[in-house]
Structure formats: C-alpha cells, structure tokens
Design a protein around this motif. Sequence first.
Motif, PDB file in Angstrom:
ATOM      1  N   GLN A 259       8.981  17.093  19.628  1.00  0.00           N
ATOM      2  CA  GLN A 259       8.728  17.857  18.425  1.00  0.00           C
ATOM      3  C   GLN A 259       7.556  18.763  18.493  1.00  0.00           C
ATOM      4  O   GLN A 259       7.292  19.402  17.464  1.00  0.00           O
ATOM      5  CB  GLN A 259       8.757  17.154  17.072  1.00  0.00           C
ATOM      6  CG  GLN A 259      10.324  16.418  16.728  1.00  0.00           C
ATOM      7  CD  GLN A 259      10.152  15.698  15.771  1.00  0.00           C
ATOM      8  OE1 GLN A 259      10.145  14.434  15.915  1.00  0.00           O
ATOM      9  NE2 GLN A 259      10.358  16.063  14.503  1.00  0.00           N
TER      10      GLN A 259
ATOM     11  N   SER B 115       3.758  19.656  14.597  1.00  0.00           N
ATOM     12  CA  SER B 115       5.228  20.157  14.519  1.00  0.00           C
ATOM     13  C   SER B 115       5.531  21.183  13.646  1.00  0.00           C
ATOM     14  O   SER B 115       4.497  21.156  12.711  1.00  0.00           O
ATOM     15  CB  SER B 115       6.035  18.628  14.243  1.00  0.00           C
ATOM     16  OG  SER B 115       7.099  18.994  14.014  1.00  0.00           O
TER      17      SER B 115
ATOM     18  N   SER C   7      14.467  19.533  17.139  1.00  0.00           N
ATOM     19  CA  SER C   7      13.289  19.778  16.915  1.00  0.00           C
ATOM     20  C   SER C   7      13.937  21.167  15.863  1.00  0.00           C
ATOM     21  O   SER C   7      14.886  21.674  16.324  1.00  0.00           O
ATOM     22  CB  SER C   7      12.662  20.599  17.957  1.00  0.00           C
ATOM     23  OG  SER C   7      11.884  19.641  18.600  1.00  0.00           O
TER      24      SER C   7
END
Length: 980
Positions: free
Chosen positions: A954, A179, A167
Amino acid sequence: MKSIFTRINLIIIALLFSSLSVFSQEIEITGTVTDEYGSPIPGANIVVVGKKTGAQTDFNGNYTITANIGQELKCSYLGMKPSTKKIENKNPINFKLVEDLLNLDEVIVTGTSGISTKKQLGSAISTLSADDLSESKAVVSIGEALQGQIAGAQISRNSGNPSGGVSIKLRGASTLVGSSDPLYIIDGVITNNSSSALINLGGYTQNRLVDINPDDIERIEVLKGAAAAAIYGSRASNGVVQIFTKRGKVGEPRITYSTSFNVNNLRKALPYNDAQLKWDGDVAVPATRYNYQDYIFNTAYGFENSLNINGGTEKTKYSFSASQYKNDGIVRNTDFDRKTLRIRLDQELYDWVSISAGSFVSFNKSTDMPNGTNYGPITSLIFADNLNNPEPDEFGNYPNIGWMANPYEAIDRVDATTTNFRSISDIQLKLTPFEGFRFNYTLGYDHSNSEGLIYIPNGFNTKVNGLSQKATISSDMLNSDINLSYQFDISDDLKSTTGAGYSYQYEERQIFGVTNNLVSAIDGVIVTDPASAASGVDYRTQASFWGGYLQQSFGYKDKLFLTLAGRLDGASTFGVDERQQFYPKVSSSYAISDEDFWVNALGDTFDSFKLRAAWGQAGNLTALDPFQIYTNYNSSVYNGNIGFIPSTTQGNSNLKPERQTEMEFGFDTSMFDNRLSIEFSYYSQEVQDLLVNRPLSPSTGFDQQFANVANMTNKGFEILLKGTPIRGENLNWTITSTFSRNKNNVTDVEGFRQGLGMFGTSVAQDGEAIGVFYGTFFARDTNGEILLTPDGKVQKALGHYEGNTPVQDYDANGQPTGTTLRKIIGDPNPDFVASITNEFKYKNFGFRFQWDISQGNDVMSWDKRMGYLFAGGKATADELNGIIPKGNSIANFGIFESFIEDGSYIKLREVALTYNLKLNKNYIKNVKFTLSGTNLISIDNYYGFDPEVNTQGQTNGVTGQDMANVPIPAVYKFGVIFNF
C-alpha cells in the motif's frame, strides 16, 4: 330564532368532530410494490411521511403498515424513483416504481447527523448497494469487490496471496510518505486499515480490510474530493469510504444462507530457461533443466459459508451474521482462513429516543511464503540456475542449488504464519426531541491484535542455523462523536439545515518483536528464545486527534442548494504551533431540469439535469507516526554500561500537516426516459507542504529528517455512464462504464529529486509524476537509435550533466564516454483507467461480465532483470538457442531501462451466470445459483506473471514495482444462496 342557530351550531360541531375522528382514524393498510412491468420488488421501504412508522415489502412485494387516513405513504427502493400516495379510506395502496439511474433522491450520509439527498450535494459521491458488489464475485475483501465500480478510483491488487492486500487511490496520489488509501468508516466508527509488516515476507503485507466479510455490507458511499470529505478534516485528504453493514428490518425473521466452492489456478507462468542446453565454454551442449514452477504452484481450492438473520418490529430490530472463508493459495502450502461474527440491535425507546449497538468479531490466520527473501520459493525461481534437480533424496535431504534457497525445501520446511484477531464495536444514541432537531452520539472502538511467526529449521540449506522470528502488534482505536442538526423552513421556498459536531479519537499501538538466528537442532521445536536473540524491538505509540465542525445548508424550491462548512482540527503528532488546522468548504448544486423553461424546451429528452460545483480543503494529520517530530533515542550497551544513542532520523518540531485544496465542477443527467445517465466531474487539486524523509549531510550526525519540501497537483476528470439498451418485462440489458483520467505532478522538490524507495529507483522529481522510475538507460546515437558496442552488445549511456539534465558524450569512435548517466525511464501512473460492465437479465436468469482497463502505466520488472543475470531466466534460453548473442543478457542487467515493461492491460475481471429459482414456499422463498470466473483473461504485453502488481503493497510513493511477487490467480466459483 336563537334555538335554531344553536341547533345548527351543534350540528356543525358534531360534523366537525365526526370528520376529525375519521381523519385521525388509524387503519391497517396493505399493498404491493412492483416495477413498471409488474414484477414484485422485495425489500422496498414504506414510511409514513413525517413519522418514524415504516415497513418493508416481503419477497412477493407485499407490505402491511398502520397509519391514519389523510397521512401520506412514501415508497422507495434503491435504483428506483420514490413514489408518494395519500391515504384514503380504502385498501390496498399499491405502488409501481420506475427505474432511476441517477438516484438523485437517494439519502446520503456525509458526516453530519442531518441527512441529505444526492440531489442536494455539490460534490461527486459514489454509492454502491450490496447488489452492486455482486454476490457472484470470488473476492476476499471489500477492496476487491470495489474494483471497476467507482469512477475516479484506481483500485488494484498488490499480490495474489490468498489474503492479498488492495490499494485504493481516489483521484490520484495525495502524499509521498505512507499510503494514499482513504479513510474507512464502518457504521460511524473510524477503523484501522494499516498495512504493517510483522515478519519479513519480502515486502508483502496484509491490510486490515481483509478482516471484514463483504457479505455483511448493505451499502458503501465513497467521498472522493476534498470538498466532499472536508467535514472529516484532518484525516480525509485521501478521501473517505463509508461502509454501512446490514441492519434489521421490520417483519418476521429473514434468513439467508450462502455457500460456495472455488478453484484457483495460475493464469500465466513466468518465462524461464526451458532450453535443454547449457554452456560448455562457448558451445551449447545438451542438459536437463527443470521448471520449478511445476512444484511452487498448484491448483488450490476454497469454500465460504455465510449466514444472515434479521427481522424485528417497529420498536426493535436485529441483525446477526456469521461466516467462514477458507481459501488455499496457488503457491503450495499457503492459505487464508477467516471466521466472523456480527450482531446489531436497533431499539426505539421512545418516539424521540432510539439506541443502536453493534459488535463485529473476526479471527483469521494466513500461511504465507517469504518471497523476496533468500529463503522464498519465488525468489529462488528468478535467481537460481534451473540445471539443479531440487527434489529431496530418498532420505529426505534437499540438495543445495546455490546461494538461493531450494524452492522445494522452502515450501516444505518454512513455516510463516500471521494470526489476527479483530473486534469493532459501537453504541449510538439518536434524539429527536422536537421537529427538525437531531442529536447523534457515537462511541466506537476498534481493536486488533496480530501475531506473525516465521520459522526456518536448523539445517536449512541457506540458513544453516535456522531462523525464528516473532512479532506482535496490538492496536486500539477509540472514537467519540457528537453531531447535531436542525432543519426548518425559513419560508415556503427556502429551507435551512444547520449542523455542528465534535469528535475525539485516540489511537495506541504496542509493537514487540524478536529475531533469533540460532534455533534448536530438534526439528519441530519452534521457540523464539530472547536469550539468544539477534535483534528485537519493543515500543508503544500513542496519538490523539480532535476537532469540531459547523455546517450550514440552504435549499431553494428543492432545486437550488448551497452548503458552507468549516472544521477546526488538532493532532498530537505535530508540534504545538502546527497541530491546530482549519478546513473550509463550500458547495452548490442546481437541478436546472426542474425549471419550467427546461421542461418546455428539453423535457422530452432530459429526465433530469443537475449542475454542481464545490471547493474545499482537507488535511493529512496522519502522514506522520507518533513521536516522529522528535529525535528518538535507542538503548545501547557500551563498555558494560547501558546508555542511549540517537536514531538516524533527526526530529523536526516545525513540521506542518500536508494540506489539500480542491475545486470540482460537474453535472449529473438522465435522458431518454431513464435509458441513459451520465455523471461527469472535473477536478483540480493541489497538495501543499508534502512531507519527505530527506537525506542529511553526514556533518549533522544524522542520516535523514522529515521536512515539508514539496508540493503536488492532481488534475483530471471522471465519467460514469449507465445505460439500459433493452428494458422489458422479461429481458433487461444494463451497461455501466467508468472512465477516469488523472495527471499527477510533483513540484518544488527540495534538491530537485528525492528517493522514495526500491533501491532509489522510485523517486519524487520536480515536474514529474509521483513515483516515476529513475535509473540508467540505453546509450543511443544522435539519431536516437540504440548504440551497440563493437561486438554487438547494448551498453549504458555515458556523458555529463548540465544542471539536472543528462547529456550523452561520445569518443572519437562514436562510443559512449564519461560518467554513468541516469534519468526518468518510466512512469507507473496510468494515463487512464476504465471499466465496462454488461449485465443481462432474462426471466430468472442473469449474466454479467466486467472488463477493467488500465492504460499507459509502466512496471519495473525486477523478475525480468534477474532473468538477464541468472541462468534460469528466459534470456539465457534465448542465448543458448541462438536467438540473441551470448553475453547480451548480462549487458542488459546493468541498464535499468531494459526491464521497464508496459503495464497496460485489459482484464476480464468477472464473468458470471446466475439462476434464481423462485419457490415461494412458507419455509423457503428462493434459491439462487451462481457460477463465475474472476481474472480469467488479461490482454497485455507484460513479461511477468501479471502487470497488476505492487511489491511494496500500500505504500504510495513506490508503485508498479514487481519482484518475486505472488501472481493473481484465475478463480472459478460455484455458489448457492438460500433465502428463507
């Protein structure tokens, strides 16, 4: 007299023609490029100023180029100050380059077809070369290679799976749904970095960056702020990462072959019940307990081979690479295998026309374990009572150890694989029909096809009838971009660059999946039969994005710069009234160190000093999936008839895109003869009209609806320091440090609080940071001390609410009374993140080590919570050993505050030793040996495997959650690099 003048004129004309012929005489020029200590610089670029003619130095720093007497040669190399020399009728022309920590003359690509230098930009942009990514690191993806390299970026691994996702947040979170990963552009092609769950692996997902081989990268540019990224408009609110792969260079073929071998180990085991005791009533009696981790985890091995070939002439350049990466996971029977091919051809058709075409292909397969489900081995580790011996008997039958899967059986019999095919191709046309004008056209195509399969055989202890699940996702992305720019001099001091462009992107995804809960009793026959399917899915999504921009830049005396830009974008994912959006930008920079007064007063201390400021807006037209503005319908069978029923999510055609506005100030400076450089930025960012999937009243007939119901701010600063305490002919010591602090705040949340996930424990609450933890907490007395029950156990806080504030109440005995209270109990967002990298070079030896730091962030450890309830956890061991009263751990189970852990860490991200054996033979230039370790040490107080974790991958609103996650391994790597 007339004849005399005629003769004189003829002589003058002859001399003029003679001088002109000498001036235009084309000669072959040779030379050597070295650093300030005389060491050759291979790969330095030599160009004829104002022309396309160029060359590159070989391994010994030598070059050959053809040019005319009177022209100028410019020599440049990343990290060095460029040098320009006029061509006279003599050879050789040698260049000596000195180090430049700031790289203000570095060419930056910021979305236009015109080029800019870092000196001209009003926004902070981070650039990384292939050397910065460290060839010694044991990494599988680009995201891992970026860790600790970029100020203002929070980069963390989500899990320790061999294909584990990463991430990346640039300057904090910018959305509540989906995300916060930036937009990725590879060689001008907008690419897919989605993180889709094909099969149920307990929350773990891959992202598609894992398809790319980090060895293929030439450099990376990271555009962090809205002002820097505004030129990309609707897709740039999370920032932009531009990746440029290696290209062919003028000269004979250069061949690089690298091979490496790595060993992966479990760095830290999960605490468990190691007391060889059990309860017999209230008495602890001897018993045998088993450490399931001894079988779940193992020492794993991997290898990587990579080949790169490039070369060419001034007209034609080529680059080719191939690689294979194979790595076993530390969880037994897991692995990741990736194979890649890449080719790039650059062809100059005419002096003013060139074309470039490239193609990349990746095929990979991962074998995983469904941790987080009741048939995953790590789930069994945290849920099961380890009194049971999980080993199979002599007939191969696995014992039933309870309602959770036998971890041995899960590892030996569950088959969970994900197969991915990826191709990225582009063709680019560049025209320069007259001086100052550039025309670029890029057509890019990104295709990926993924297939997930999970198979649990018939007779499995916790899935008696077995399970077969299969899903495929096919994704296609097409982007077409036209960019034009025109550069001209308004006067000797004032220069102008005008840029304009238009882009169109189309995306299509096809998703198919089927789940079968009744599989064949014949072991090994893996068939997902639709005829006996328990559930399935089959749908397609389509979306298109379009937009154009206009940008105007002015430069005054090459020290004061101003840029104005605007972009108009549209997206099919929003309603007609909201899909068109305009994003403006303004930025300025001032190289004040070029002024005479600065040179006279401070020139001895400051080599350069640049002030910069920027303001801009960017959007998030991709926060919604296609068709989410509508109420979607699903087919259903009722009384033998097929009909349609609405989904539980009500449509909302009035949704508008999230919009980010950011202001940024900063400076870049180098001092003490380029011994120290500082890049500082302060930013203030506001995100309006945040999208939230809010709950609805049952009377509406729906459960939830997307709405623009909140705003968010990010404020912070970032610092990048580079220093060279020792710089000599044989010994160099370089220090690079980053420090980033970001304060996130969510405001104007409809209903004060919105759940974001993980059983409602991650929330968006008015006045708090995104994703803070919400839950029950310890009862405390009026002095703030934990209030125990009469028999000495912890207990929940009870009381009432005054508005949204919980207030504890007490009965006559001073014990809690009232309703169960909840409040914010933790924050997964760090107070700051930092990194420190030291790099030493002594003759042919190199040594580097990198520490990454995250401080002030919390982790919600569900592993610890399960340890309170289930007998295999450490809490039961403490009770059996008399460390805590019996029953105290059960009391902690219901108090969410009890499993909020400090997620701060100081981690030794990498330590590496290298040796460069210079051979200088006709057939081989050098051999480089590397020995490195990654994630070897973590200084923390965390209960579980590793505080660098996120079970939800994510996703942006749900971070810092840890449940049955695969730990990040310690990796040891030995590699050899051959340059031919």
